[in-house]
Structure formats: structure tokens, C-alpha cells
Motif scaffolding. Structure first.
Motif, PDB file in Angstrom:
ATOM      1  N   LEU A   1       5.589  10.513 -22.111  1.00  0.00           N
ATOM      2  CA  LEU A   1       5.052   9.227 -22.577  1.00  0.00           C
ATOM      3  C   LEU A   1       5.650   8.074 -21.769  1.00  0.00           C
ATOM      4  N   PHE A   2       6.968   8.096 -21.595  1.00  0.00           N
ATOM      5  CA  PHE A   2       7.633   7.043 -20.826  1.00  0.00           C
ATOM      6  C   PHE A   2       7.127   7.028 -19.385  1.00  0.00           C
ATOM      7  N   ALA A   3       7.052   8.208 -18.758  1.00  0.00           N
ATOM      8  CA  ALA A   3       6.663   8.289 -17.346  1.00  0.00           C
ATOM      9  C   ALA A   3       5.230   7.830 -17.128  1.00  0.00           C
ATOM     10  N   VAL A   4       4.322   8.235 -18.006  1.00  0.00           N
ATOM     11  CA  VAL A   4       2.915   7.840 -17.864  1.00  0.00           C
ATOM     12  C   VAL A   4       2.775   6.324 -17.922  1.00  0.00           C
ATOM     13  N   HIS A   5       3.435   5.711 -18.888  1.00  0.00           N
ATOM     14  CA  HIS A   5       3.315   4.254 -19.022  1.00  0.00           C
ATOM     15  C   HIS A   5       4.104   3.519 -17.947  1.00  0.00           C
ATOM     16  N   PHE A   6       5.210   4.095 -17.502  1.00  0.00           N
ATOM     17  CA  PHE A   6       6.002   3.450 -16.458  1.00  0.00           C
ATOM     18  C   PHE A   6       5.225   3.381 -15.146  1.00  0.00           C
ATOM     19  N   PHE A   7       4.698   4.516 -14.706  1.00  0.00           N
ATOM     20  CA  PHE A   7       3.974   4.521 -13.434  1.00  0.00           C
ATOM     21  C   PHE A   7       2.595   3.886 -13.571  1.00  0.00           C
ATOM     22  N   GLY A   8       1.965   4.022 -14.741  1.00  0.00           N
ATOM     23  CA  GLY A   8       0.677   3.365 -14.957  1.00  0.00           C
ATOM     24  C   GLY A   8       0.807   1.853 -14.929  1.00  0.00           C
ATOM     25  N   CYS A   9       1.832   1.322 -15.601  1.00  0.00           N
ATOM     26  CA  CYS A   9       2.053  -0.119 -15.612  1.00  0.00           C
ATOM     27  C   CYS A   9       2.470  -0.613 -14.228  1.00  0.00           C
ATOM     28  N   THR A  10       3.264   0.184 -13.515  1.00  0.00           N
ATOM     29  CA  THR A  10       3.641  -0.179 -12.154  1.00  0.00           C
ATOM     30  C   THR A  10       2.406  -0.332 -11.277  1.00  0.00           C
ATOM     31  N   GLU A  11       1.439   0.573 -11.448  1.00  0.00           N
ATOM     32  CA  GLU A  11       0.209   0.481 -10.661  1.00  0.00           C
ATOM     33  C   GLU A  11      -0.589  -0.772 -11.012  1.00  0.00           C
ATOM     34  N   ILE A  12      -0.622  -1.131 -12.280  1.00  0.00           N
ATOM     35  CA  ILE A  12      -1.308  -2.359 -12.692  1.00  0.00           C
ATOM     36  C   ILE A  12      -0.689  -3.572 -12.003  1.00  0.00           C
ATOM     37  N   TYR A  13       0.632  -3.648 -12.051  1.00  0.00           N
ATOM     38  CA  TYR A  13       1.314  -4.778 -11.417  1.00  0.00           C
ATOM     39  C   TYR A  13       1.130  -4.765  -9.900  1.00  0.00           C
ATOM     40  N   LEU A  14       1.170  -3.590  -9.304  1.00  0.00           N
ATOM     41  CA  LEU A  14       1.003  -3.486  -7.848  1.00  0.00           C
ATOM     42  C   LEU A  14      -0.369  -3.962  -7.407  1.00  0.00           C
ATOM     43  N   LEU A  15      -1.401  -3.532  -8.113  1.00  0.00           N
ATOM     44  CA  LEU A  15      -2.756  -3.971  -7.778  1.00  0.00           C
ATOM     45  C   LEU A  15      -2.899  -5.484  -7.922  1.00  0.00           C
ATOM     46  N   THR A  16      -2.206  -6.057  -8.916  1.00  0.00           N
ATOM     47  CA  THR A  16      -2.241  -7.500  -9.103  1.00  0.00           C
ATOM     48  C   THR A  16      -1.525  -8.214  -7.959  1.00  0.00           C
ATOM     49  N   VAL A  17      -0.362  -7.696  -7.562  1.00  0.00           N
ATOM     50  CA  VAL A  17       0.385  -8.278  -6.450  1.00  0.00           C
ATOM     51  C   VAL A  17      -0.408  -8.157  -5.147  1.00  0.00           C
ATOM     52  N   MET A  18      -1.094  -7.032  -4.954  1.00  0.00           N
ATOM     53  CA  MET A  18      -1.909  -6.856  -3.748  1.00  0.00           C
ATOM     54  C   MET A  18      -3.064  -7.851  -3.716  1.00  0.00           C
ATOM     55  N   ALA A  19      -3.617  -8.168  -4.881  1.00  0.00           N
ATOM     56  CA  ALA A  19      -4.674  -9.181  -4.935  1.00  0.00           C
ATOM     57  C   ALA A  19      -4.106 -10.556  -4.585  1.00  0.00           C
ATOM     58  N   TYR A  20      -2.898 -10.848  -5.051  1.00  0.00           N
ATOM     59  CA  TYR A  20      -2.253 -12.124  -4.705  1.00  0.00           C
ATOM     60  C   TYR A  20      -1.987 -12.187  -3.202  1.00  0.00           C
ATOM     61  N   ASP A  21      -1.574 -11.076  -2.626  1.00  0.00           N
ATOM     62  CA  ASP A  21      -1.350 -11.023  -1.175  1.00  0.00           C
ATOM     63  C   ASP A  21      -2.635 -11.330  -0.411  1.00  0.00           C
TER      64      ASP A  21
ATOM     65  N   LEU B   1       0.824  -1.199   0.000  1.00  0.00           N
ATOM     66  CA  LEU B   1       0.000   0.000   0.000  1.00  0.00           C
ATOM     67  C   LEU B   1       0.868   1.263   0.000  1.00  0.00           C
ATOM     68  N   SER B   2       1.974   1.210   0.729  1.00  0.00           N
ATOM     69  CA  SER B   2       2.899   2.342   0.748  1.00  0.00           C
ATOM     70  C   SER B   2       3.468   2.598  -0.645  1.00  0.00           C
ATOM     71  N   TYR B   3       3.850   1.520  -1.328  1.00  0.00           N
ATOM     72  CA  TYR B   3       4.365   1.678  -2.694  1.00  0.00           C
ATOM     73  C   TYR B   3       3.279   2.173  -3.638  1.00  0.00           C
ATOM     74  N   LEU B   4       2.052   1.688  -3.465  1.00  0.00           N
ATOM     75  CA  LEU B   4       0.949   2.140  -4.310  1.00  0.00           C
ATOM     76  C   LEU B   4       0.728   3.640  -4.150  1.00  0.00           C
ATOM     77  N   SER B   5       0.792   4.141  -2.927  1.00  0.00           N
ATOM     78  CA  SER B   5       0.606   5.565  -2.682  1.00  0.00           C
ATOM     79  C   SER B   5       1.732   6.381  -3.313  1.00  0.00           C
ATOM     80  N   PHE B   6       2.961   5.875  -3.212  1.00  0.00           N
ATOM     81  CA  PHE B   6       4.091   6.562  -3.848  1.00  0.00           C
ATOM     82  C   PHE B   6       3.908   6.611  -5.363  1.00  0.00           C
ATOM     83  N   VAL B   7       3.502   5.495  -5.958  1.00  0.00           N
ATOM     84  CA  VAL B   7       3.283   5.438  -7.407  1.00  0.00           C
ATOM     85  C   VAL B   7       2.155   6.382  -7.816  1.00  0.00           C
ATOM     86  N   ASP B   8       1.097   6.462  -7.002  1.00  0.00           N
ATOM     87  CA  ASP B   8      -0.016   7.360  -7.307  1.00  0.00           C
ATOM     88  C   ASP B   8       0.443   8.815  -7.356  1.00  0.00           C
TER      89      ASP B   8
END
Length: 309
Positions: A99-119, A61-68
Motif C-alpha cells: 500500500l505504501f509503495a503503490v501510493h509513494f511511487f504513484g504520487c511521485t509520478e503525479i508530481y513528476l508529470l506536473t513538474v515536467m509540464a512546468y518545465d 524523464l530519467s526520473y520518470l522512467s525510474f519511477v515507472d
């Protein structure tokens, strides 16, 4: 064919026309942006300085907030500044960086939400093995893996776009640099590039979304055998995750799963995706979480006492 760098800047059409509407929009987005920064940084500080929020869920959750914070900051400040400028420009290099930053942080959020669901899946479906499976080393490895995965995704998007020939048209009917509007300006056939974009962005969003649906379906099936109190607590936590997932994934799938086309609703959908989820996530994850609220009150009350002393 002329080199792509003959186009030295791009011009945004923005989200609104008319000075009065732009002033009102600036005030509205300023409030949302301040709430986003304050709310997410509050979670980061609370999780990292509180001795009680030590479980993997709060680690992620801490990482998700930083990414947000980072994700919102890639587009919102520039968008707000452009509301006061008649000619809304961005340099070629600045456009590619955005363009790079939007996709980098957007994709990071996708992966984070997936990892949080696995948790949550491990915590609810395999509670006796939770501390072994989701130990600190595993959590750090997952975070490193998602950062690397997001980097590879965004660098592919950027390299695909930066090599396109932009030989004249440079007006983007958008408020930030994204793949579809830029492909529309290219002076060559972008069909193949468009298919790669769909495979790279759309399929990541869609596959991750299906993984989330499956994990939450398994969680709901498992909850049938638990006590009423256990079900209530688990559903409360998972409910927050589901809301955050829907807010973020639905616009992403809409934008990137289709072929390379631009629609009238794209700006509104993208605006919702880049502004609303980062602002709402702190509310979603804290309003129904007694532990976070208690830790926040305790942490900041201690700081007030220390300041008074």
C-alpha cells in the motif's frame, strides 16, 4: 475490539478465474512487464550516459522512467505469481508495505508529470530565462521536494489504514492492497477515514490535473506567436506529455475522487493505471523524439564497438 494485527494475512480474489485464462493472462502480463522494465531502463541508461541529453526535460524523464519501473514492480510481479496460486495471500505487513509503495511511487509520478509540464511552460513561454529558471540546482530541489511530498502522502495513507480494526473479514476483491478495498474490510465506521483518503489522494490528482490543464492552455496560447517550425516542435513534445498525463491521471481521478466505495470496474481501471502507463511512457517519449532516438543509437553503437574491440 480486537487488535488489527489479529488479521495476519489477506486473501486476494485476483483479476481472473479459471486456470486456462490465468495462463494466457500470465503470458500477456509477462510481455508487458518485460517491455516496461527494458524500455524504461533503456531511457535511464541513455539519459545518464549520453553527453547530449543534458536539458532539464531529459533529467526529469530519467526520473520518470525510474519511477515507472518501481511503480510497476510494486504490483505486477505479485499479480503474475498469484495467477499460478489458488490461494492468493499476502501478509498484513506485506499488504501495508505494498500500500505504501503503490501510493509513494504513484504520487511521485503525479508530481513528476506536473513538474515536467512546468518545465515545458518555462521552455516555451519564457525561453530567454529558461536556463536561469530551470538550472541544475532548481531541478534537484524540485526532485527532492516531490520525493518528500510523495512520502508524506503515502505515509498518511498507510497510517490511516494500519490503525483500522480488522477483526475477521480478510478477503480483498482486488489483486493488490489499496485503500478502498481495505476500508471495506474494517470493522468500524470508516466514513471520516474515507473523506481523508479522498482529500489526500483524490484532491492531489485533481489539483495536479487542473494545474496541468492550465499550463498546457497557456502553452497553446503562447504558441500562436511562434513560427510554424517552432509550433511543430513544441506541439510534438507537449503532445507526448499530454498523452502520458491522460493515461495516468484519468484512472487516478476515477479511483480516488469519489467516496469510499468499490465498483465492478475498479480492478480493470486500476490494472490499466498500474500496467499500461509505465509500459507506454518510453514509447510516448521516444518515438516522436529525434534527440532520444539519436542518442540511444549512438550510445549503444559505441558499446557494441567497444565490445568488439
Amino acid at each position: 475490539m480486537e487488535d488489527a494485527r489479529n488479521v495476519t494475512e489477506f486473501i486476494f480474489l485476483g483479476i481472473l478465474q479459471g486456470w486456462k485464462m490465468q495462463r494466457v493472462a500470465f503470458g500477456f502480463f509477462l510481455v508487458l512487464y518485460v517491455l516496461t522494465i527494458v524500455g524504461n531502463l533503456l531511457i535511464v541508461v541513455t539519459v545518464n550516459f549520453s553527453g547530449h541529453l543534458t536539458s532539464p526535460m531529459y533529467f526529469f524523464l530519467s526520473y520518470l522512467s525510474f519511477v515507472d519501473v518501481c511503480y510497476s514492480s510494486t504490483t505486477t510481479p505479485k499479480m503474475m505469481a498469484d495467477l499460478f496460486i489458488e490461494r492468493k495471500t499476502i501478509s498484513f505487513n506485506g499488504c501495508m508495505t505494498q500500500l505504501f509503495a503503490v501510493h509513494f511511487f504513484g504520487c511521485t509520478e503525479i508530481y513528476l508529470l506536473t513538474v515536467m509540464a512546468y518545465d515545458r511552460y518555462v521552455a516555451i513561454c519564457r525561453p530567454l530565462h529558461y536556463t536561469v529558471i530551470m538550472n541544475r540546482r532548481v531541478c534537484r530541489t524540485l526532485v527532492l521536494a516531490l520525493w518528500v511530498g510523495a512520502f508524506l502522502h503515502s505515509i498518511i495513507q498507510t497510517l490511516l489504514t494500519i490503525q483500522l480494526p480488522f477483526c475477521g473479514p480478510n478477503v480483498i476483491d482486488h489483486y493488490f492492497c489499496d485503500v478502498h478495498p481495505l476500508l471495506k474490510l474494517a470493522c468500524s465506521d470508516t466514513y471520516v477515514v474515507g473523506l481523508i483518503v479522498v482529500a489526500n489522494s483524490g484532491m492531489i490528482s485533481l489539483i495536479a490535473f487542473f494545474c496541468l490543464v492550465i499550463s498546457y492552455s497557456v502553452i497553446l496560447f503562447t504558441l500562436r506567436t511562434q513560427s510554424a517550425e517552432g509550433r511543430r516542435k513544441a506541439l510534438s513534445t507537449c503532445g507526448s506529455h499530454v498523452v502520458a498525463v491522460l493515461l495516468f491521471f484519468v484512472p487516478c481521478i476515477y479511483m480516488y475522487i469519489r467516496p469510499t466505495t468499490t465498483l465492478a470496474a475498479d480492478k480493470l481501471v486500476t490494472l490499466f493505471n498500474t500496467v499500461m502507463p509505465p509500459m507506454l511512457n518510453p514509447l510516448i517519449y521516444t518515438l516522436r523524439n529525434a534527440e532520444v532516438k539519436k542518442a540511444t543509437r549512438k550510445l549503444w553503437s559505441q558499446k557494441v564497438i567497444l565490445r568488439e574491440k
